[in-house]
Design a protein around this motif. Structure first.
Motif, mmCIF file in Angstrom:
data_model
loop_
_atom_site.group_PDB
_atom_site.id
_atom_site.type_symbol
_atom_site.label_atom_id
_atom_site.label_comp_id
_atom_site.label_asym_id
_atom_site.label_seq_id
_atom_site.Cartn_x
_atom_site.Cartn_y
_atom_site.Cartn_z
ATOM 1 N N PRO A 275 30.371 86.405 70.818
ATOM 2 C CA PRO A 275 29.816 87.580 71.513
ATOM 3 C C PRO A 275 28.697 88.259 70.744
ATOM 4 C CG PRO A 275 32.213 87.598 71.605
ATOM 5 C CD PRO A 275 31.826 86.514 70.648
ATOM 6 N N ARG A 278 25.576 86.089 71.162
ATOM 7 C CA ARG A 278 25.081 86.193 72.526
ATOM 8 C C ARG A 278 24.362 87.530 72.744
ATOM 9 N NH1 ARG A 278 28.933 83.794 74.305
ATOM 10 N NH2 ARG A 278 30.383 85.531 74.588
ATOM 11 N N ALA A 279 24.937 88.608 72.209
ATOM 12 C CA ALA A 279 24.290 89.913 72.339
ATOM 13 C C ALA A 279 22.969 89.939 71.579
ATOM 14 C CB ALA A 279 25.228 91.005 71.820
ATOM 15 N N ARG A 282 20.322 88.144 73.647
ATOM 16 C CA ARG A 282 19.855 88.928 74.787
ATOM 17 C C ARG A 282 18.977 90.104 74.336
ATOM 18 N NH1 ARG A 282 20.110 85.284 78.587
ATOM 19 N NH2 ARG A 282 22.220 84.650 79.148
ATOM 20 N N GLY A 348 20.856 98.497 79.345
ATOM 21 C CA GLY A 348 21.783 97.364 79.277
ATOM 22 C C GLY A 348 21.981 96.863 77.857
ATOM 23 N N LEU A 349 20.894 96.842 77.057
ATOM 24 C CA LEU A 349 21.024 96.404 75.666
ATOM 25 C C LEU A 349 21.893 97.370 74.874
ATOM 26 C CD1 LEU A 349 17.424 95.165 74.821
ATOM 27 C CD2 LEU A 349 19.371 93.877 75.701
ATOM 28 N N GLU A 351 24.286 99.174 76.054
ATOM 29 C CA GLU A 351 25.673 98.945 76.477
ATOM 30 C C GLU A 351 26.246 97.701 75.818
ATOM 31 O OE1 GLU A 351 25.384 98.771 80.682
ATOM 32 O OE2 GLU A 351 25.318 100.953 80.963
ATOM 33 N N ARG A 352 25.432 96.642 75.692
ATOM 34 C CA ARG A 352 25.908 95.428 75.011
ATOM 35 C C ARG A 352 26.334 95.743 73.585
ATOM 36 N NH1 ARG A 352 24.921 90.295 76.924
ATOM 37 N NH2 ARG A 352 23.698 90.142 78.841
ATOM 38 N N GLN A 355 29.603 97.814 73.478
ATOM 39 C CA GLN A 355 30.798 97.047 73.805
ATOM 40 C C GLN A 355 31.345 96.314 72.588
ATOM 41 O OE1 GLN A 355 29.689 94.547 77.072
ATOM 42 N NE2 GLN A 355 30.148 96.089 78.623
#
Length: 385
Positions: A275, A278-279, A282, A348-349, A351-352, A355
């Motif tokens: 994760p 992946r973050a 992105r 969105g970034l 929030e990634r 999380q």
């Protein structure tokens, strides 16, 4: 709960003991001990309601009825068998009649007998009704709570069903519209590469085809996630998740961005949790895209480094991702429309990053450029993928 029960028990014993002074001048030491013991028996009425009632009945023969009435109320409240409640109520009624019996020399009239029967019946039925009503109220409260929980579960199931339907609809739209257009882009890029004679155009067509194929692959993965109905939510660093791009794919992504993108992947050699990688991918993807849209022609530096282990993540380390670009200088060709922007990219970034328990900061630099910096913590239990 225990304190409340203790307070109720103390109140019951005190109420039963209050009746003793009313016959103080008529009793001896033996009766006093009997009455005091009868009042203390009420402490055990929750666990042994029927035996406690039976043991308090001798006091009722002498006219002290508060302790038996309290015990009878507990029997009606704590016993779910109506036959037991009826028998206990009948016993209390019979014992309550004893003080009304006439003396040998006393003439007992019809009115006196009727008054005794009515009084004894009220003394027996009153606590029985109070206990039964309390029990019914408790059961109704429990049923209402069950109905409330059932409705909440039903609402949750309906919400999940609506989310699943919306996910399926989005998956269909993405597959039918986006996949179709991206496939056409890939086909057109292949045709351009086959027909053009210029090396620069062939290279550009090859890049477009590669990006289109990568987009189709990621789109298929995303459609699969939407179809599976996995609920979104916070993701732990070591938690398994659907496959996706990681740090190994970053060089290919940045090569497609052009020669003006410089990559400093000092932390790319370490194996980070899936994760986190992946973050990071992105974040770099969105930041580089934003730099190309809003600062055309500006130099972009992508840096990855290990930020060490913060106190909240002992020995786990933190992957620091920084994308910095200078001020834009190139001018878009005449007639070329600007690329569309939703305005939610940085949201969105952020929030990634949140999380994963990290943070993301973005803002302008002193030289007129822009920087995006994210810190993504890795957990000790998830060092591999």
């Amino acid at each position: 709960m225990r304190r409340a029960r203790g307070a109720v028990d103390a109140a019951a014993v005190t109420l039963a003991a209050v009746e003793i002074p009313t016959v103080w001048s008529l009793i001896g030491p033996v009766e006093l001990v009997l009455y005091a013991g009868t009042a203390l028996l009420l402490l055990a009425r929750r666990h042994l309601p029927v035996p406690v009632l039976v043991l308090t009945l001798p006091a009722a023969v002498t006219g002290l009825l508060l302790a038996p009435m309290i015990a009878m109320c507990q029997v009606a409240y704590g016993t779910d068998r109506r036959a037991v409640t009826g028998v206990c109520s009948g016993l209390l009624f019979a014992v309550a009649l004893v003080p009304w019996r006439p003396a040998e020399a006393e003439v007992w009239s019809y009115e006196d007998g009727l008054l005794g029967v009515i009084s004894s019946a009220l003394l027996a039925l009153g606590p029985t009704a109070v206990g039964a009503l309390s029990r019914t109220r408790k059961e109704l409260t429990s049923r209402i709570e069950e109905l409330t929980h059932s409705r909440e579960r039903e609402r949750e199931l309906l919400a999940r069903s609506a989310v699943a339907e919306e996910r399926a609809r989005l998956a269909r739209e993405m597959h039918d519209v986006v996949a179709h257009n991206v496939s056409l882009i890939a086909v057109q890029a292949g045709a351009l590469r086959s027909t053009t004679g210029e090396d620069a155009a062939r290279q550009t067509a090859a890049t477009i085809g590669e990006l289109s194929r990568g987009t189709l692959h990621e789109l298929r993965t995303l459609v699969g996630v939407l179809r599976s109905g996995s609920a979104p939510g916070p993701v732990a660093a070591g938690e398994p998740a659907p496959e996706g791009p990681g740090l190994a794919e970053l060089p290919g992504l940045l090569r497609a961005g052009g020669d003006h993108v410089r990559y400093e992947g000092a932390a790319a050699g370490r194996r980070w949790p899936a994760p986190v990688e992946r973050a990071a991918y992105r974040i770099v993807q969105e930041a580089v895209t934003n730099a190309r849209k809003h600062a055309a022609g500006a130099g972009v530096t992508v840096a990855l480094r290990d930020g060490g282990a913060p106190p909240a993540v002992p020995a786990g380390g933190t992957l620091v991702v920084e994308v910095r670009n200078g001020p834009g200088g190139a001018v878009a060709p005449d007639g070329e429309r600007p690329l569309p922007s939703s305005g939610f990219g940085l949201v969105g970034l952020r929030e990634r990053a949140e999380q994963l328990g990290g943070r993301l900061e973005a803002g302008p630099t002193d030289d007129g450029g822009f920087v995006v910096r994210a810190a993504l913590p890795a957990r000790t239990t998830a060092q591999g993928r």
